[in-house]
Design a protein around this motif. Structure first.
Motif, PDB file in Angstrom:
ATOM      1  N   SER A  86       0.971  -1.353  -0.026  1.00 12.05           N
ATOM      2  CA  SER A  86       0.040  -0.015   0.150  1.00 12.05           C
ATOM      3  C   SER A  86       0.731   1.327   0.058  1.00 12.05           C
ATOM      4  O   SER A  86       1.489   1.664   0.996  1.00 12.05           O
ATOM      5  CB  SER A  86      -1.046  -0.086   1.091  1.00 12.05           C
ATOM      6  N   ALA A 118      -2.622   5.015  -3.122  1.00 10.02           N
ATOM      7  CA  ALA A 118      -3.593   5.695  -2.398  1.00 10.02           C
ATOM      8  C   ALA A 118      -4.049   7.293  -2.842  1.00 10.02           C
ATOM      9  O   ALA A 118      -4.992   7.860  -2.356  1.00 10.02           O
ATOM     10  CB  ALA A 118      -3.503   5.688  -0.701  1.00 10.02           C
ATOM     11  N   GLN A 125      -6.300   5.111   1.159  1.00  6.50           N
ATOM     12  CA  GLN A 125      -5.248   4.059   1.677  1.00  6.50           C
ATOM     13  C   GLN A 125      -5.937   3.162   2.570  1.00  6.50           C
ATOM     14  O   GLN A 125      -5.707   1.793   2.815  1.00  6.50           O
ATOM     15  CB  GLN A 125      -4.271   4.858   2.353  1.00  6.50           C
TER      16      GLN A 125
END
Length: 372
Positions: A86, A118, A125
């Protein structure tokens, strides 16, 4: 555990768990690098020359806060290890190289990597992390957008039995519970080192420093400011702070505005990232001020964090005093520690990425080897 070699390209999450109306999860093996002007290749090629796995005592946490942590190894038998990544945003060269380093190392090790960007949104996110968990990842690598705000996503990872490894920024949570370790530069030490470099330029002088901060609310920006102020306050320096958001254009704009107001008072610039330093140099020229290292001639020295080729070029040209390395090459080190966890080894909860100082004494020699 030794990972099998191979190339695994996960094109969409639908290959694993169906479309379900969700956005694609895309693994890009070779980022285009369009934002930096070209293809990013062989990011980890010289990593062995500047990465260290020896323990470096951090200054941003007390020694008793660093603990040993282990997890139950995943060791999947019928597929490669599956790791989710991420990323908070990809708005500068540093992030492009960070991505490339992780993508390329995962590919070299035969690890199945699921990636989400994100796009500078904390809300996105959180959603990205939840989708990666649902996609069945064994580990999560997270570059947090902000310190606070991911607590719910970390709780979901914990409940799903997915260990979280933080990189380049810290996030709120309990080590060994919400995350296994945080691998990043010691930003407090970097901030103190940057102030020390300026102190050598202005011995025994009370100066005014324009601080071009990173994103407000991020741990890295807070720690850099904390370290810088430890040295600056002892010398009674005045600090004027603007938020450059770790972005070159944003920094140019806010620095130019600040220089219009305070330009005659500014003696030096401390930028939290090389993008901000380059933006500040341009802003100075836009308002008729001169960046450089000759303070007696009225030039304004700039110290930053990063290691960009652009910054090293500026040092060589005499436009910038120094930059302190903050390597984006996380791929080798993060997968090294994931490998340790898969081998049932304990690892420390805080791992410092080493970083040297680039100045006129070494910038020319190291620009091609280490700059990015």
């Amino acid at each position: 555990m030794k990972y099998k070699k191979g190339i695994l390209l996960l094109l969409t999450a639908a290959l694993l768990w169906g479309c379900g109306g969700r956005e694609e999860i895309v693994f890009v093996a070779e980022p285009s690098g369009e934002e930096s002007g070209g293809t990013v290749e062989n990011v980890n090629l010289n990593a062995g020359s500047f990465l260290s796995y020896e323990y470096i005592t951090p200054t941003d946490v007390s020694p008793d806060q660093v603990v040993w942590v282990n997890v139950e190894p995943k060791r999947p038998q019928d597929r490669p290890l599956r790791v989710g990544f991420s990323q908070m945003e990809v708005n500068n060269d540093w992030r492009i190289y960070e991505n490339a380093s992780i993508f390329q190392e995962a590919e070299a090790l035969g690890i199945e990597l699921l990636y989400r960007d994100a796009e500078s949104s904390l809300e996105k996110q959180n959603a990205d992390i939840l989708e990666l968990i649902e996609a069945g990842v064994d580990y999560l690598i997270v570059a947090p957008r902000q310190y606070f705000g991911l607590e719910g996503a970390f709780e979901a990872a914990r409940e799903a039995g997915v260990p979280v490894i933080l990189i380049d920024r810290l996030a709120a949570g309990t080590v060994g519970v919400d995350y296994v370790t945080c691998i990043m530069t010691d930003h407090v030490e970097v901030g103190s080192r940057a102030a020390g470099i300026l102190a050598e330029q202005f011995p025994e002088q009370e100066i005014c420093v324009l601080e071009v901060s990173g994103t407000t609310g991020s741990s890295s920006a807070s720690y850099l400011s904390e370290g810088f102020r430890k040295v600056a306050e002892e010398r009674n320096w005045e600090i004027i702070t603007v938020d450059g958001n770790f972005d070159r254009v944003d920094s140019l704009n806010v620095v130019q505005e600040a220089l219009v107001t305070y330009g005659n008072d500014i003696d030096a610039v401390f930028a939290h990232i090389d993008d901000s330093a380059i933006g500040a140099i341009q802003a100075m020229r836009n308002v008729g001020l001169e960046p450089g290292t000759d303070t007696e001639a009225g030039e304004i020295p700039v110290v930053s964090m990063g290691g960009y080729k652009d910054a090293l070029k500026a040092i060589i040209a005499g436009d910038m005093l120094a930059t302190i390395e903050c390597s984006p090459r996380f791929g080798p080190i993060v997968f090294y520690y994931i490998n340790c966890l898969e081998d049932a080894q304990r690892i420390r909860s805080r791992i410092v990425m080493p970083g040297k100082t680039y100045d006129i004494s070494n910038a020319g020699e190291l620009i091609e080897l280490e700059g990015y």
